[in-house]
Design an enzyme around this catalytic site. Structure first.
Site, PDB file in Angstrom:
ATOM      1  N   ILE A  26      18.141  -8.408   5.042  1.00 47.78           N
ATOM      2  CA  ILE A  26      16.981  -7.517   5.064  1.00 47.78           C
ATOM      3  C   ILE A  26      16.263  -7.606   6.407  1.00 47.78           C
ATOM      4  O   ILE A  26      15.932  -6.583   7.028  1.00 47.78           O
ATOM      5  CB  ILE A  26      16.021  -7.862   3.910  1.00 47.78           C
ATOM      6  CG1 ILE A  26      16.677  -7.558   2.563  1.00 47.78           C
ATOM      7  CG2 ILE A  26      14.702  -7.106   4.045  1.00 47.78           C
ATOM      8  CD1 ILE A  26      15.928  -8.103   1.375  1.00 47.78           C
TER       9      ILE A  26
ATOM     10  N   ARG B  54       9.372 -12.352  -1.395  1.00 51.44           N
ATOM     11  CA  ARG B  54       8.840 -12.957  -2.621  1.00 51.44           C
ATOM     12  C   ARG B  54       7.328 -12.887  -2.586  1.00 51.44           C
ATOM     13  O   ARG B  54       6.694 -13.183  -1.566  1.00 51.44           O
ATOM     14  CB  ARG B  54       9.306 -14.419  -2.744  1.00 51.44           C
ATOM     15  CG  ARG B  54      10.800 -14.569  -2.949  1.00 51.44           C
ATOM     16  CD  ARG B  54      11.244 -14.003  -4.296  1.00 51.44           C
ATOM     17  NE  ARG B  54      12.683 -14.181  -4.518  1.00 51.44           N
ATOM     18  CZ  ARG B  54      13.610 -13.291  -4.198  1.00 51.44           C
ATOM     19  NH1 ARG B  54      13.252 -12.148  -3.619  1.00 51.44           N
ATOM     20  NH2 ARG B  54      14.887 -13.515  -4.443  1.00 51.44           N
TER      21      ARG B  54
ATOM     22  N   ASP C 164       5.417  -4.854  -1.444  1.00 48.81           N
ATOM     23  CA  ASP C 164       6.300  -4.422  -2.523  1.00 48.81           C
ATOM     24  C   ASP C 164       6.462  -5.529  -3.555  1.00 48.81           C
ATOM     25  O   ASP C 164       6.956  -5.291  -4.646  1.00 48.81           O
ATOM     26  CB  ASP C 164       7.670  -4.026  -1.972  1.00 48.81           C
ATOM     27  CG  ASP C 164       8.581  -3.470  -3.065  1.00 48.81           C
ATOM     28  OD1 ASP C 164       8.185  -2.482  -3.718  1.00 48.81           O
ATOM     29  OD2 ASP C 164       9.680  -4.025  -3.273  1.00 48.81           O
TER      30      ASP C 164
ATOM     31  N   GLU D 111       3.406 -10.825 -10.667  1.00 49.48           N
ATOM     32  CA  GLU D 111       3.903  -9.477 -10.933  1.00 49.48           C
ATOM     33  C   GLU D 111       3.972  -9.275 -12.438  1.00 49.48           C
ATOM     34  O   GLU D 111       4.484 -10.143 -13.142  1.00 49.48           O
ATOM     35  CB  GLU D 111       5.293  -9.270 -10.315  1.00 49.48           C
ATOM     36  CG  GLU D 111       5.278  -9.201  -8.811  1.00 49.48           C
ATOM     37  CD  GLU D 111       6.630  -8.853  -8.209  1.00 49.48           C
ATOM     38  OE1 GLU D 111       7.566  -8.548  -8.978  1.00 49.48           O
ATOM     39  OE2 GLU D 111       6.743  -8.870  -6.978  1.00 49.48           O
TER      40      GLU D 111
ATOM     41  N   HIS E  65       7.530  -3.421  -6.655  1.00 44.91           N
ATOM     42  CA  HIS E  65       8.809  -4.105  -6.507  1.00 44.91           C
ATOM     43  C   HIS E  65       9.981  -3.134  -6.686  1.00 44.91           C
ATOM     44  O   HIS E  65      10.907  -3.376  -7.474  1.00 44.91           O
ATOM     45  CB  HIS E  65       8.918  -5.258  -7.510  1.00 44.91           C
ATOM     46  CG  HIS E  65       9.856  -6.337  -7.052  1.00 44.91           C
ATOM     47  ND1 HIS E  65       9.714  -7.654  -7.443  1.00 44.91           N
ATOM     48  CD2 HIS E  65      10.953  -6.313  -6.253  1.00 44.91           C
ATOM     49  CE1 HIS E  65      10.688  -8.383  -6.903  1.00 44.91           C
ATOM     50  NE2 HIS E  65      11.457  -7.581  -6.167  1.00 44.91           N
TER      51      HIS E  65
ATOM     52  N   ALA F 119      11.476  -1.651  -3.709  1.00 46.61           N
ATOM     53  CA  ALA F 119      12.146  -1.469  -2.415  1.00 46.61           C
ATOM     54  C   ALA F 119      13.659  -1.630  -2.521  1.00 46.61           C
ATOM     55  O   ALA F 119      14.415  -0.934  -1.845  1.00 46.61           O
ATOM     56  CB  ALA F 119      11.589  -2.456  -1.382  1.00 46.61           C
ATOM     57  N   GLY F 120      14.098  -2.546  -3.359  1.00 43.72           N
ATOM     58  CA  GLY F 120      15.528  -2.792  -3.493  1.00 43.72           C
ATOM     59  C   GLY F 120      16.144  -2.157  -4.712  1.00 43.72           C
ATOM     60  O   GLY F 120      17.229  -2.551  -5.136  1.00 43.72           O
TER      61      GLY F 120
END
Length: 328
Positions: free
Chosen positions: A162, A243, A267, A272, A291, A293-294
């Site tokens: 990344i 993270r 993100d 969370e 969360h 982005a991936g």
């Protein structure tokens, strides 16, 4: 691997089309394989894992993120291939049968996550998030000063897949790239210079963008805390897509509230989902995404996950060493 091919069973939860299933069947050779994924889930952000009960006790290999709470039902499991890059929950003692090998989809998410980080950076530099709020409220109003990446420094903490993808993107718009990793002697694509974590405090005052893409570990918990945030320029932008606990959320909120940094793109958060009571929600210079982005909804990401799993299925059938094997 201790179980002969004829006694093995791969349970494949990938959302494959028919030609892809044939490719997996060919890669597995004489190892039986049950396909339980549905192609209709291919564009979903998270691919579901729904394995019939009768297969759980028979499976020697699973491709998919089985619920940790159900891991004990896979008594014969010797290999787990996840859809995710992170595998920490499966590595905890007692979660999987002793000796189970765990492989990840590390390397599949670099493009998706880095593009998301890049978009956040641009939006914050050009006040796009504020203009979006103004549009919602039907306000024709200048948001004021904007920033440019040209000639700035991107401090990229975590220089794996990344981080390297993000470095190449920001280099394309004129930024210098300084990488920080545990072993700075190991090069990473896109990094102009590389440093160890012991240099982080000295590098933070130079950064125009601090991009965090670190894995979870005791060493990265609150890596960016109040003391380190205080070292940043008042025009610095913090982007976190690794993270959530790498950033002290309370310290970040205070810095934004007091105009001590320009903005933040998150993100991932701690915890969370981010609680409704968090002041970050109402901070106009904080851009938050849940969360995603991936997420597997990017076609290229899904294709890479499938490619990694296909490679490892062949290795499983041929008793070869896996790629992306997690070390305990």
């Amino acid at each position: 691997m201790g179980i002969e091919n004829t006694d093995k069973l791969i349970v494949n939860c990938l959302p494959l089309n028919e030609s892809e299933r044939q490719a997996f069947a060919k890669a597995a050779r004489d190892v039986p394989q049950q396909f339980v994924g549905r192609e209709t889930h291919r564009g979903d952000m998270v691919w579901p894992v729904e394995i019939p009960d009768e297969l759980k006790s028979r499976a020697t290999a699973v491709i998919g993120n089985i619920p940790v709470s159900e891991a004990g039902r896979y008594a014969r499991l010797e290999w787990l291939q996840t859809f995710s890059a992170g595998v920490d929950p499966y590595l905890r003692p007692g979660v999987l049968p002793r000796g189970t090998m765990v492989t990840s989809a590390s390397g599949a998410y670099g493009q998706s996550v880095s593009e998301h980080m890049f978009a956040m950076m641009w939006a914050l530099m050009r006040n796009i998030n504020r203009y979006a709020s103004n549009q919602r409220d039907r306000r024709w109003e200048d948001a004021g000063r904007a920033l440019s990446p040209q000639g700035g420094i991107a401090l990229i903490v975590g220089t794996g897949d990344i981080g390297s993808h993000f470095a190449r993107l920001v280099q394309g718009v004129g930024m210098r790239t300084f990488g920080v990793r545990r072993h700075p002697e190991v090069p990473a694509e896109g990094m102009e210079k590389m440093y160890g974590f012991e240099r982080l405090d000295a590098l933070l005052p130079l950064a125009d963008v601090v991009a965090l893409a670190v894995p979870h570990s005791p060493q990265t918990h609150h890596l960016l805390d109040a003391r380190r945030i205080a070292k940043l320029k008042d025009t610095a932008i913090v982007i976190n897509a690794g993270r959530g606990d790498a950033v002290d959320a309370d310290a970040l909120a205070a810095a934004l509230r007091e105009n001590r940094i320009w903005g933040a793109g998150l993100d991932v958060t701690e915890p969370e989902p981010l609680p409704e009571s968090s002041p970050l929600w109402s901070e106009p210079r904080c851009l938050i995404t849940p969360h995603v982005a991936g997420g597997n909804h990017l076609e290229a990401t899904g294709d890479r996950i499938i490619g990694i799993a296909l490679n490892n299925v062949s290795r499983y059938a041929h008793h070869q060493e896996f790629i992306n094997l997690a070390r305990r």
